[in-house]
Write an enzyme that holds these catalytic residues in place. Structure first.
Site, PDB file in Angstrom:
ATOM      1  CD  GLU B 302      -3.002  -0.457   0.007  1.00  0.00           C
ATOM      2  OE1 GLU B 302      -2.989   0.722  -0.403  1.00  0.00           O
ATOM      3  OE2 GLU B 302      -3.692  -1.351  -0.515  1.00  0.00           O
ATOM      4  CB  CYS B 336      -3.038   6.044   3.195  1.00  0.00           C
ATOM      5  SG  CYS B 336      -2.456   5.105   4.582  1.00  0.00           S
TER       6      CYS B 336
END
Lengths: 457, 538
Positions: B302, B336
């Site tokens: 990720e 994020c």
């Protein structure tokens, strides 16, 4: 129950008999038909809500018609009239016509609930209500407050409303029932304010932040109300705002400059599971307070039920509200009794107690059973009719308001003022209330018998 | 499904054939209630009395050195939160070797035995939830609501993957014809290297570790150097409930430890959450197959995002403003999924910008421990400087519409809104990871989609529109991993919003979703001939 169901039933039947017949309001009967249609079909209801919700944001009639067509598209079983309307949405002139019709419909609906775009514009309706025997509480609708400027603007609008209403109310004719109870005179001007509009800093996990900021704007309004002899009612919103609101009201009203006024009030929401503790808190404050004018407590069921339940479920919490309507209704009656019983009683010789009441009681409901219960309990425990105020919402409880006034009781209509954009959230909440399956008004519209309407919850 | 009150009840796709009970998200604390807040404040006081925590290098259950570097409180940098051992390359080799042994022992257990360990670890975290939230407040300046949600998400990952792994125990049905029996199943890959970030200091390492363990792998965890204390809590929870010590090692340390770990030939799978640069380095390193390494490494990564929100002309600005403020400035923009670019229909651009700047102006910047803080400090000095650089650049290629005030001391970054930017301004294409939001005027939703498509990132994004047709069009067009419509764009929940980026934002399946665990397994298919002398012997 000291007064018994018998007295309640008698009061309820009398109130019901005093309702004006629907034929007096042909347009409202039409509205009721549309509402009923919407409450029967969840998809249709969703389409209606989405249309009402988006209307102020649409840039043109074409834009509005496009949105309408898209919402209707998602309804599986469309009534024939709607089907026909959608067929015209494929051409530009058709869309304009459809958009115009939708805009008119939404405006019409809004006008039913919103008495005017500004306090000035609302004066006609408010004056008529007064003459017909109903006092009012004005609520200034607005967009959500996120900035200091927005909070200042709302405070300025409240200030202006107090001024405009005071000037106009001076020329209203005398209405004894609306202007005094046994504790003394009642202001003609009554303004409801929302704490969330007075500060951009509402933080559910930090009530002190919003309280300190809102205090700076509420304090001048209290002074203004005091100068003008007006009543300021602090509305209650969702549970997230409760701590901030209660602490703010108690703190400010205890300041020495407000010990003689203005008349002020708070709201108690019966759908909250811990509303009993809220009332304990209010009573405790009222007993300790050196303030002269009694605090008015407006008892309501609560208008944020869906919001509270959805938020709680989303977070995995137990909903703070009763999930079964009958529990809410029973609690409403319990709180009604506690509120009424908190006031000084006549002594055995029938002489009124010399002490000032702790609270003034206002019961706001469209449920005939709840209203009849309050009236009956007040009478049965030796209270005077003028010491119980009943409240209804403009647009939903108009007939009931007429019936209450005709029965010689004091009624106050809660009257929202503002433009369509600002009023949309309010309008949707009201529509939700009016079309929900278990709403009292819905039952009434579907022709429930008076026995059913008055049955104990 | 509706309950008696007429509200839809949460539907649960996870079958409860496991005896573990159906999965539900761990409820966050109800912070609007004063006693709940008081319990957190008390937990923080208690924690403060025990600081600094000691975090050892933990290899195969052996406690190693616990003094090498420190994590500090971003609000009060002089305050040491944890003192950690600094793992070396030899620790890496030992840990991977131990994991090889641990994988054999742990992988031999049945899925239900493993699931029970994970569920017990979840219970252990639940039992320490106040203390763990307090630790995140101190170690990462994560404000209470977010810190509490982080603990809940960690618990969710353990509970969710435990159940998901049980569903994987029997592979999917295959076509069968007379005379053959076809079966498909999943086995562990072996050793998982987990490299985790500081911004979700408990939830993200827990998610990656739990996924590896649930599927029968052993794990070596290298947490971010900023948050070793939180990582230790996770390792303790698992070791405390019966996980074989060799199945999970902890290597506190810096980048070189992670670099050595991903290059170790004993590692089979690398689960990483962090920056794009490190992620791509890992992908390159994983392609190497030195002598003696009998497998190709798999990478689950990720990486960054440049998360955009489109606001159409029919949006309800009363909903848009708070959603943007939360998404861009919550936890100082260090998620994020945080919003960093808003593309607004020109018809509502000016009004939205005015309301947004006014809303940012009143945000409270302060320590995470204070209820009422909207924007906490960022993680460290480097972050302050990076964000300041972007703000300066935004000022040069556009206009800074609002820049908040910050208190003294601590790594504070003023919440900032920039607008009127030139199209090639770096701030419009690079990940800032801080409290900076840019607002752009767009001629319409389609132009805004075009701008988003030109970005290499595709993590989260948002759309505010009340037109079903627009929503459908945008959803079909945008390449994003997670698109949020008419709400904030952060706060993905396990099982509800499986989370992860596409394109340059990540490789691999969505965390907290039904296909995540497959990445930690090898698939085996067996076909058996059931014909013997013309007789089917099934």
């Amino acid at each position: 129950m000291p007064h018994g169901e018998e007295l309640l039933t008698r009061v309820g039947r009398d109130l019901h008999a005093a309702l004006p017949s629907p034929s007096r309001h042909p347009i409202k009967a039409l509205d009721a038909k549309g509402m009923e249609l919407a409450s029967r079909d969840a998809e249709l209801r969703a389409a209606l809500f989405r249309l009402v919700d988006v209307t102020p944001a649409c840039r043109s009639l074409d834009d509005l018609a496009r949105h309408l067509a898209e919402y209707v598209e998602e309804v599986d079983e469309r009534p024939q009239a709607l089907e026909a309307a959608m067929r015209v949405a494929h051409t530009a002139p058709g869309r304009r016509a459809l958009g115009a019709a939708a805009a008119t419909g939404v405006r019409h609906m809004a006008h039913r609930f919103i008495v005017g775009e500004s306090p000035q514009a609302a004066l006609g309706v408010l004056g008529d209500l007064w003459k017909e025997g109903s006092a009012c509480s004005v609520d200034l609708l607005g967009e959500a407050t996120f900035t200091r400027e927005e909070a200042d603007r709302y405070a300025a609008r409240c200030d202006e409303a107090l001024e405009v209403l005071s000037v106009a109310a001076g020329s209203w004719p005398g209405r004894h029932l609306l202007e005094a109870d046994s504790a003394g005179p009642l202001p003609r001007v009554n303004l409801s304010v929302k704490v969330s509009a007075l500060t951009p800093l509402m933080r559910p996990d930090a009530p002190h932040v919003g309280r300190e900021d809102a205090a700076q704007r509420l304090r001048p309004l209290l002074r203004r109300a005091q100068d003008l002899g007006a009543h300021l009612h602090i509305d209650m919103e969702s549970l997230d705002a409760l701590e901030t609101t209660m602490e703010l009201v108690f703190e400010l009203l205890d300041e020495p400059e407000f010990s003689d006024g203005p008349s002020a009030g708070v709201v108690l929401q019966a759908y909250l599971r811990d509303s009993g503790q809220q009332l304990d808190r209010i009573l405790e404050w009222a007993r300790a307070s050196a303030r002269r004018p009694p605090l008015t407590v407006r008892l309501v069921k609560g208008a944020y039920w869906d919001h509270e339940v959805v938020e709680a479920r989303r977070h995995g919490w137990t909903p703070p509200v009763f999930e079964v309507k009958a529990e809410s209704d029973r609690n409403f009656e319990e709180l009604t009794r506690r509120l009424l019983d908190s006031r000084p009683r006549k002594d055995e010789a029938g002489m009124p107690s010399p002490s000032n009441p702790l609270l003034r009681v206002a019961v706001a409901s469209h449920n005939i059973r709840s209203l009849a219960h309050a009236i009956a309990h007040n009478r049965a425990t030796g209270g005077e009719d003028r010491d119980l105020e009943l409240q209804v919402l403009r647009g939903l409880g108009d007939e009931l308001g007429i019936a209450i006034a005709a029965s010689g009781l004091r009624v106050r209509s809660y009257c929202p003022v503002g433009d369509l954009v600002a009023g949309m959230a309010y309008l949707v909440r009201r529509l939700l209330e009016n079309t929900s399956n278990d709403s009292f008004l819905g039952e009434q519209q579907r022709g429930a018998s008076i026995e059913d309407l008055l049955a104990a919850p | 499904m509706k309950d008696e009150a007429g509200m839809p009840s949460p539907s649960n796709p996870l079958k409860d054939a496991t005896g573990l009970g159906a999965f539900i998200n761990e409820p966050v604390l109800e912070l609007r209630r004063a006693p709940v807040r008081a319990s957190l404040t008390a937990a923080l006081e208690e924690l403060d009395g025990r600081l600094p925590l000691r975090v050892p290098v933990l290899v195969g259950g052996e406690r190693g050195a616990d003094a090498g570097f420190e994590s500090t409180d971003p609000a009060v940098p002089e305050r040491v939160v944890a003192q950690a051992g600094r793992a070396t390359e030899s620790h890496v080799a030992e840990a991977v070797a131990a994991a090889g042994r641990g994988a054999r022992e742990w992988g031999a257990r049945s899925a239900i035995e493993r699931a029970v360990v994970l569920v017990r670890a979840a219970a252990a975290l639940r039992g320490r939830r106040l203390e763990l939230a307090a630790l995140m407040v101190r170690e990462c300046a994560k404000p209470w609501p977010e810190a509490d949600a982080d603990v809940c998400e960690a618990i969710d990952f353990l509970e969710y993957y435990a159940r998901e792994a049980l569903l994987l125990e029997h592979g999917p049905a295959l076509l069968q014809v007379p005379g053959e029996r076809n079966t498909m199943g999943y086995v562990p890959r072996g050793v998982v290297a987990v490299i985790s970030p500081w911004n979700f200091p408990l939830a993200i390492p827990t998610g990656m570790v739990a996924a590896g363990l649930a599927t029968g792998n052993a794990v070596v965890l290298k947490p971010a150097e900023q948050s070793p204390g939180c990582a230790l809590a996770l390792v303790e929870a698992l070791h405390g409930v019966g996980l074989p010590p060799e199945a999970l090692s902890l290597l506190p340390g810096f980048g070189e430890v992670g670099a050595a770990l991903v290059r170790d030939p004993g590692v089979h799978t690398i689960a990483f959450t962090g920056s794009g640069a490190v992620g791509l380095d890992i992908v390159r390193a994983a392609a190497e197959t030195p002598d003696g390494q009998g497998h190709v490494k798999r990478v689950v990564a990720e990486m960054g995002g440049k998360n955009c929100v489109i606001v159409d002309s029919d949006a309800d600005l009363d909903e848009v403003v708070p959603a943007l403020v939360d998404s861009a400035f919550g936890f100082a923009g260090q998620k994020c999924s945080a919003a960093s670019r808003v593309l607004v229909h020109e018809a509502v651009h000016d009004e939205l910008l005015e309301r947004l700047t006014g809303a940012v102006e009143v945000l409270a910047v302060g320590p995470a421990e204070r209820f009422g803080t909207d924007v906490p400090p960022v993680i460290d000095r480097e972050a302050v400087e990076r964000v300041a650089g972007y703000v300066e650049g935004a000022g040069r290629s556009g206009r800074v519409a609002i820049r908040g005030q910050v208190p003294d001391g601590g790594w504070y970054c003023p919440p900032t809104v920039a607008c009127d930017l030139e199209p090639d301004a770096p701030v419009l294409s690079e990940e800032v990871f801080g409290p900076l939001l840019t607002v752009e005027r767009a001629s319409g939703v389609d132009a805004a989609c075009g701008a988003i498509e030109r970005l290499p990132f595709a993590l989260t994004g948002g759309l505010f529109s009340r037109s079903p047709a627009t929503v459908a069009r945008v959803a079909a067009r945008l390449p994003l991993g997670n698109l949020y419509v008419n709400r904030g764009i952060t706060g993905a929940m396990v099982g509800r919003q499986p989370f992860g980026g596409n394109r340059r934002s990540g490789i691999g399946a969505k965390a907290g979703g039904p296909d995540y665990l497959l990445q930690f397994t090898e698939t085996r298919v067996m076909t058996e001939n059931t014909m013997r002398h013309g007789l089917v012997v099934e």
